[in-house]
Design an enzyme around this catalytic site. Structure first.
Site, PDB file in Angstrom:
ATOM      1  N   HIS A 181       0.815  -1.211   0.000  1.00 50.64           N
ATOM      2  CA  HIS A 181       0.000   0.000   0.000  1.00 50.64           C
ATOM      3  C   HIS A 181       0.851   1.264   0.000  1.00 50.64           C
ATOM      4  CE1 HIS A 181      -4.223  -1.627   1.086  1.00 50.64           C
ATOM      5  NE2 HIS A 181      -3.533  -2.520   0.403  1.00 50.64           N
ATOM      6  N   HIS A 202      -2.229 -12.255  -2.710  1.00 47.64           N
ATOM      7  CA  HIS A 202      -3.268 -12.962  -1.970  1.00 47.64           C
ATOM      8  C   HIS A 202      -2.904 -14.417  -1.700  1.00 47.64           C
ATOM      9  CE1 HIS A 202      -6.413  -9.815  -3.512  1.00 47.64           C
ATOM     10  NE2 HIS A 202      -5.500  -9.301  -2.687  1.00 47.64           N
TER      11      HIS A 202
END
Length: 716
Positions: free
Chosen positions: A95, A260
């Site tokens: 992020h 993920h």
């Protein structure tokens, strides 16, 4: 005399949220704050502190070992999922890097900006404050030998390595900022997760330069477009937003799947129980946000995205479990405990379920977001993911390279990379430039240029156009590489292709004959013109010059990658490609900030460029002098001359008339006149208009010019 009861004798309004700036009375006034975004007064380090030198004393292996040890050192105040902080650290690094956008190079991980608002309080960054706080003991130990910016990215990279993914490489070299980048445009929305950045329903109508689909998100809404699940529609948003972060389909699929493969989403609770974000929290929270004071709120009860569950069976291991679950099972929509849409498998085997983060005797369904389902349902993404599933080694290699690109894209050219793990391989996305010669005779080059019939304005304009593409945001562009002679730059309208070709045809033989790079010759040409213009004004000056720029080849230049660097405006040359909703003077500020200029530097450059006659297409707007080609302070003198009056004659055109006769003396643009109308800029104008400022003006212009010409000259 005592103060009235209840009256505080000190100034109010110190709080960010409640304070009102004096300038709020005049919302249309030009705000110059973006040019002083990282004022040296905010930096607590010593003026002579050199981060590159500090890095030379860093024990990199010891640091890496400490970061890896942290991964499994679970702390009671914020326990690690399955005893491993890998997923949290990867999300923090991701992020930080994922806010990068290719349109203007802003965002990204290279400055440690995640420590400050607004990023530290974005909804998509919930609980990343905990990750940085977990890292604090390591930052404390190594001090100024490692920046927060480097440590954040290193933590994500070491997390992957500790879970079994061989690292492709890592580079140090990111320097911390010390103040919020509050002037970066993150969107016009006035509420989190609002959506007013589209002109219609198409994904590609997303407002430039934005890359995320909603305010406060890094990429896309995990529940689906506008929170409505529709994987095929989400695939369009994923493709567009990743493209705006410089990723193709294969890189996008690799990053989605690889990101993920480990960790989990957190939504086993109620969002209503979360306290304010870090920037809004009370002082006793000590910079931590989203604290849950009404229920447990940690471990299996953590709330972040609202989606709840892991993507894979073994969320602390790098494997191909993501593709196994995605392709083996059919998936259905369900709601998380927090009420968020998520996809869960139908009739999954018990052994394929991940165990609970705290109790391994309990198993839960894995989950997929709408973006994950897009990897299965979108035909192009499915092809890529099937190839990854069939060849795990290929997947690991593509992901590692994509992760390296994601976390290093805004670090700049490879010359800025530092450390033992820097890959030997150079990538096209790094805009490679071969080293240029430094042992040629600069004076011989100057003499050869002076012997051509190139005008002063041609030399200045060409050097400026070559250098003005530089972006201090991601350190791309600039004069180094001489890419102005290559596609796509040679055909950009703002570079006046016909005029440019004429200039290059005369400068290229000089480069060949003297052994200098064309990049150096272009810059020297601008310097020759300025030195002559200064001499014409009675000031002898030598423009600083450092040789060594190289000439990139077309093969080293990714055309599509350079398209976002095309100037669509340039107030320094008084040019707009077309009319825009944004005022020309605001566009000038944007260009000046990307060039790393201060307000005084911007002012002196505009004033000098005007009297040098370097306007686009030979326009006379703002050329407030009778002696074009003389580096005089006439631009500033004219702006302060009260024998003249100023009159609008069109949307953005003006005439300067003599008050006594009404005769038009000059024409001007809004960019020209803002220097006389804005009170701060006018203060600089008055300084340079003074009778004793001619020499100061020349020397300040030369210094600012040299700064732009050398902005992209980096050394290892």
């Amino acid at each position: 005399m005592s103060n009235s009861t209840g009256k505080c004798p000190v100034m109010h309004g110190g709080h960010t949220a409640t304070g009102t700036s004096n300038m709020d009375w005049w919302p249309n006034a030009l705000n110059l704050d973006i040019l002083h975004q990282h004022d040296t007064k905010t930096n607590p380090l010593d003026p002579d502190f050199d981060y590159k030198e500090a890095l030379k004393s860093l024990d990199v292996e010891a640091l890496k070992n400490d970061v890896k040890a942290l991964m499994t050192d679970s702390q009671p105040w914020w326990p690690a999922d399955w005893g491993h902080y890998g997923g949290l650290m990867i999300r923090m690094a991701w992020h930080a890097a994922g806010s990068y956008r290719v349109a203007d190079g802003r965002g990204g991980a290279a400055t440690g900006n995640q420590r400050f608002a607004p990023l530290n309080s974005w909804p998509d960054n919930v609980n990343l404050d905990k990750a940085r706080r977990l890292l604090w003991p390591i930052k404390k130990k190594y001090g100024n030998q490692v920046s927060w910016a480097d440590l954040i990215v290193l933590a994500g990279t070491m997390a992957y390595e500790s879970m079994g993914l061989p690292a492709y490489g890592f580079a140090f070299g990111r320097e911390d900022i010390w103040h919020p980048e509050k002037d970066i445009y993150w969107g016009a929305e006035t509420e989190w997760l609002g959506k007013s950045r589209y002109d219609g329903d198409a994904s590609d109508s997303l407002e430039n330069p934005l890359a995320a689909v909603q305010m406060g998100l890094i990429y896309v809404n995990p529940e689906g477009v506008d929170g409505k699940p529709d994987p095929l529609r989400t695939a369009q948003d994923v493709r567009e937003t990743f493209a705006r972060m410089a990723m193709d389909d294969e890189e996008t699929a690799a990053l989605t799947a690889g990101g993920h493969t480990v960790g989990k989403c957190h939504g086993n609770g109620s969002e209503q129980n979360l306290g304010p974000d870090p920037e809004a929290a009370d002082v006793h929270e000590q910079g931590l946000g989203w604290n849950n004071s009404t229920s447990r709120g940690i471990g299996r009860n953590t709330m972040s995205s609202g989606i709840e569950g892991a993507w894979t069976t073994n969320p602390t291991q790098w494997d191909d479990g993501y593709f196994y679950l995605l392709f083996t099972y059919d998936w259905e929509l369900k709601k998380s405990p927090a009420g968020a849409w998520q996809w869960e498998p139908i009739d999954i085997k018990e052994e394929d379920k991940p165990v609970d983060v705290e109790d391994p005797s309990i198993r839960h369904n894995p989950i997929m977001t709408d973006a994950d389902m897009a990897m299965k349902m979108d035909p192009e993404y499915r092809k890529v993911c099937q190839r990854f599933y069939d060849d795990p080694d290929y997947f690991a290699d593509v992901f590692a390279r994509a992760w390296f690109k994601l976390t290093h894209r805004d670090l700049g050219p490879s010359q800025r990379y530092f450390g033992p793990d820097v890959p030997n391989e150079e990538h096209l996305w790094q805009d490679p430039i071969p080293a240029g010669a430094t042992d040629y005779d600069v004076n011989a080059v100057k003499s050869a240029i002076a012997a051509t019939d190139l005008s002063l304005s041609d030399l200045v304009a060409t050097a400026w156009d070559s250098a003005r593409t530089f972006r201090s945001s991601d350190l791309r562009g600039g004069a180094n590489g001489a890419r102005i002679r290559l596609a796509p730059q040679k055909d950009w309208a703002g570079n006046e292709p016909e005029r440019l070709a004429k200039v290059l045809n005369l400068l290229e033989p000089i480069a060949a004959e003297t052994g200098a790079s064309l990049a150096d010759v272009i810059v020297i040409g601008g310097n020759v013109a300025i030195e002559n213009a200064a001499k014409n004004a009675g000031v002898t000056v030598e423009v600083p010059f450092t040789p060594g720029r190289g000439d990139a080849s077309q093969a080293q230049t990714e055309v599509e990658s350079f398209e976002p660097l095309e100037p669509i405006h340039d107030g320094f040359r008084n040019w707009l490609k077309q009319d825009y909703q944004v005022a020309p003077e605001e566009l000038l500020l944007d260009r000046a900030q990307l060039l790393g200029l201060t307000a005084p530097e911007m002012t002196v450059l505009v004033g000098g460029m005007r009297v040098l006659g370097s306007n686009y297409g030979g326009s006379t707007d703002g050329v407030f002098t009778e002696q074009v080609g003389r580096l005089s302070n006439d631009f500033f003198v004219t702006l302060t001359d009260m024998s003249l009056s100023w009159h609008p004659v069109g949307k953005a055109s003006y005439e300067i008339r003599e008050r006594a006769t009404g005769a038009t003396k000059y024409t001007a643009s809004r960019v020209d006149l803002v220097f006389g109308s804005n009170s701060v800029l006018r203060a600089y104008v008055e300084l340079y208009a003074q009778d004793d400022s001619q020499e100061k003006f020349v020397r300040d212009f030369v210094k600012a010019w040299a700064k732009v010409m050398h902005a992209d000259c980096f050394t290892r």
